[in-house]
Enzyme design. Structure first.
Site, PDB file in Angstrom:
ATOM      1  N   GLU A  77     -17.385 -13.776  27.018  1.00 29.12           N
ATOM      2  CA  GLU A  77     -16.657 -13.102  28.102  1.00 29.12           C
ATOM      3  C   GLU A  77     -17.549 -12.068  28.799  1.00 29.12           C
ATOM      4  O   GLU A  77     -17.200 -10.887  28.899  1.00 29.12           O
ATOM      5  CB  GLU A  77     -15.355 -12.465  27.581  1.00 29.12           C
ATOM      6  CG  GLU A  77     -14.389 -13.513  27.061  1.00 29.12           C
ATOM      7  CD  GLU A  77     -12.962 -13.042  26.840  1.00 29.12           C
ATOM      8  OE1 GLU A  77     -12.677 -11.841  26.936  1.00 29.12           O
ATOM      9  OE2 GLU A  77     -12.112 -13.911  26.578  1.00 29.12           O
ATOM     10  N   GLU A  84     -11.294 -20.147  23.271  1.00 28.61           N
ATOM     11  CA  GLU A  84     -10.212 -19.182  22.987  1.00 28.61           C
ATOM     12  C   GLU A  84      -8.973 -19.653  23.718  1.00 28.61           C
ATOM     13  O   GLU A  84      -8.964 -19.712  24.959  1.00 28.61           O
ATOM     14  CB  GLU A  84     -10.592 -17.763  23.410  1.00 28.61           C
ATOM     15  CG  GLU A  84     -11.611 -17.126  22.486  1.00 28.61           C
ATOM     16  CD  GLU A  84     -11.862 -15.649  22.774  1.00 28.61           C
ATOM     17  OE1 GLU A  84     -10.942 -14.936  23.203  1.00 28.61           O
ATOM     18  OE2 GLU A  84     -13.020 -15.228  22.558  1.00 28.61           O
TER      19      GLU A  84
HETATM   20  O1  AHR Z   1      -9.110 -13.064  20.810  1.00 25.28           O
HETATM   21  C1  AHR Z   1      -9.026 -11.728  21.186  1.00 25.28           C
HETATM   22  C2  AHR Z   1      -9.972 -11.391  22.328  1.00 25.28           C
HETATM   23  O2  AHR Z   1      -9.603 -12.061  23.475  1.00 25.28           O
HETATM   24  C3  AHR Z   1     -11.409 -11.764  22.148  1.00 25.28           C
HETATM   25  O3  AHR Z   1     -12.126 -10.841  21.412  1.00 25.28           O
HETATM   26  C4  AHR Z   1     -11.911 -11.827  23.540  1.00 25.28           C
HETATM   27  O4  AHR Z   1     -12.979 -12.728  23.699  1.00 25.28           O
HETATM   28  C5  AHR Z   1     -10.701 -12.202  24.344  1.00 25.28           C
HETATM   29  O5  AHR Z   1     -10.523 -11.397  25.444  1.00 25.28           O
END
Ligand code: AHR
Length: 502
Positions: free
Chosen positions: A172, A304
């Protein structure tokens, strides 16, 4: 009556890695959830919880991503090696401001993956780390020879190099990983990935380039323009996969995401509608990727995904601990079906996160452990791992919902492996069961090998006191006549029916 038509046309392999998981140094995911240390009273092998590892082995975890997440871009791997008593302590600034004692580091991660029997996905630090640091980590983990880092690994007790299957170059980086513009990140990516060396050509590391947040198509466009390597190569190029992160958040703001357990029908459909948005995101990002890579050399890594609700009342807000209901089962069911249907490009995905954080498959409390509804969906869907996607579609299936939010009534995917056809179908209605005719069109005779279902009231969930409110059960509400199987799918259900030729 709704019909699910299955043609015997194979449409590509569903990579097992699509059923991957994510474990971050966040709340009680690693510490307590997976790792309790060798001296804990909780039964463990080399510090890893025996109960949790054995439950995870039953869902055939194919891959684990670590150490973050936002944590990855603050993680300095050297803090997590060597004697535990002398490892640096630090503040986990992202997640609750708690002390991170680094007792779980590279060796422990590799040991966990060994116990799970899964592939390794290590996420490097671009946001606050140097190229040298990243390069040395890869050398430490994978070099089989004489070198400063390989020697250090040996000194720390691991003679043989490990296999790093995937390496993420930052996380990210448009946000917590450095607030970069796509152009800036793309150039850094080119530089950092150069030093992610493949020391063993027999075991190449697949490199994952940091992709967009949700619908940031400009990010995808810029990163593909700058980073995609047009030189045809046998092995890997600059990038093997591009990541995409998307969370299902029913609320309209991050401050009010919505409760995990207390919601009405309107929010049920709103949540499912938002989960289904994953398909549009995949299609649109892939349309951009296709412009650069029509041969589909690189994959999309949705590393994610999952539901993100308000954390459980009374828990540390930085720990992202939430309960998991039948609604989570449906979100998992539809999302995994979407991934299956897009297996030409979606080659890796990680649900966030494995234990005690966000849409976890397992929750723990001290020595107790429960399997969530999401766990049971992963257990049924494991049959899709490594299978061939079959061409399938729904006809005469309508929409369901409230005045405010409507979604398709059904959602499905079908695959074949070792002569067994696996159908997974979700009934998204909160209240109505649904009749479905499953038609196998290849003229062969079939019988049902097994049929399972996860169903319940939309807000049902398991607790430490009542751990089996939601379970995977045998599904019997079907009748097979010739090559047509008539099934009655309960409201709020994820069903799996598996056929073999008779
Ligand atoms: O999964 C929680 C968080 O969500 C992670 O650390 C990040 O990559 C995303 O914003």
């Amino acid at each position: 009556m709704a019909k699910l038509v299955i043609n015997n046309r194979q449409c590509g392999k569903i990579e097992p890695e699509v059923y991957g998981h994510f474990s971050e140094h966040l709340g009680r995911c690693i510490y307590e959830g997976l790792y309790v240390g060798e001296n804990s009273d909780i039964p463990n092998v080399n510090g890893m919880r025996t109960d949790v590892v054995s439950a995870l082995r039953e869902i055939d975890v194919p891959l684990l991503r670590w150490p973050g997440g936002c944590f990855a871009d603050e993680y300095h791997w050297m803090d997590g090696i060597g004697p535990k008593e002398s490892r640096k302590k630090m503040i986990n600034t992202h997640w609750g401001g708690v002390v991170e004692d680094n007792s779980f580091g590279t060796h422990e991660f590799m040991e966990l993956c060994r116990q799970l029997g899964c592939k390794t996905y290590v996420n490097g630090n671009v946001g606050s780390g140097t190229v040298q640091e990243m390069s040395e980590w890869v050398e430490y983990m994978t070099f089989n020879g004489v070198s400063p880092m390989a020697d250090l690994r040996k000194k720390n007790g691991h003679e043989e190099p490990w296999k790093v299957d995937y390496f993420g170059v930052g996380n990210e980086n448009w946000g917590c990983g450095g607030n970069m513009t796509p152009e800036y990140y793309a150039n850094l990516y080119r530089r950092y990935q150069t030093y992610v060396r493949n020391y063993d050509p027999e075991k190449p590391i697949k490199k994952i380039c940091g992709g967009p947040n949700v619908n940031d198509y400009h990010w995808t466009e810029e990163v593909m323009r700058v980073c995609f390597d047009h030189t045809p190569k046998e092995a890997h190029g600059f990038m093997d996969l591009l990541s995409l992160h998307y969370y299902t958040v029913p609320g309209d703001t991050w401050e009010k995401k919505g409760s995990a357990t207390d919601f009405d029908e309107d929010v049920w459909y709103k949540t499912l509608g938002k989960a289904l948005y994953m398909e549009e995101l995949i299609k649109r990002h892939c349309a951009i990727i296709d412009l650069y890579d029509p041969q589909k050399r690189i994959g999309l890594s949705v590393d994610e995904w999952g539901n993100w609700f308000d954390c459980e009342p009374g828990t540390n807000p930085g720990f992202l601990y939430q309960q998991n209901t039948i609604r989570d089962a449906l979100v998992a069911g539809v999302t995994l079906n979407i991934f299956n249907k897009h297996c030409d490009r979606v080659r890796l995905a990680c649900i966030a996160q494995m234990v005690n954080v966000l849409q976890a498959v397992i929750l723990t409390e001290g020595e107790k452990m429960i399997k969530t509804p999401t766990y049971h969906v992963f257990h049924m869907y494991r049959h899709h791992q490594g299978a061939q996607l079959l061409d399938s579609y729904l006809t005469d299936s309508g929409f369901t919902g409230t005045k405010e939010h409507t979604v398709p009534e059904l959602n499905e995917s079908v695959s074949e492996k070792d002569g067994v056809i696996t159908v997974t179908v979700n009934n998204l209605s909160a209240t109505e069961s649904k009749e479905l005719e499953i038609v196998l069109t290849d003229g062969a005779k079939y019988e049902v090998k097994e049929a399972r279902v996860v169903a319940g009231g939309m807000k049902d969930y398991n607790t430490f006191e009542q751990p089996e409110v939601v379970q995977e059960k045998e599904f019997t509400a079907y009748k097979l006549e010739g090559n047509t199987c008539k099934a009655t799918l309960p409201a709020c259900s994820v069903t799996e029916i598996r056929f073999v030729k008779s």
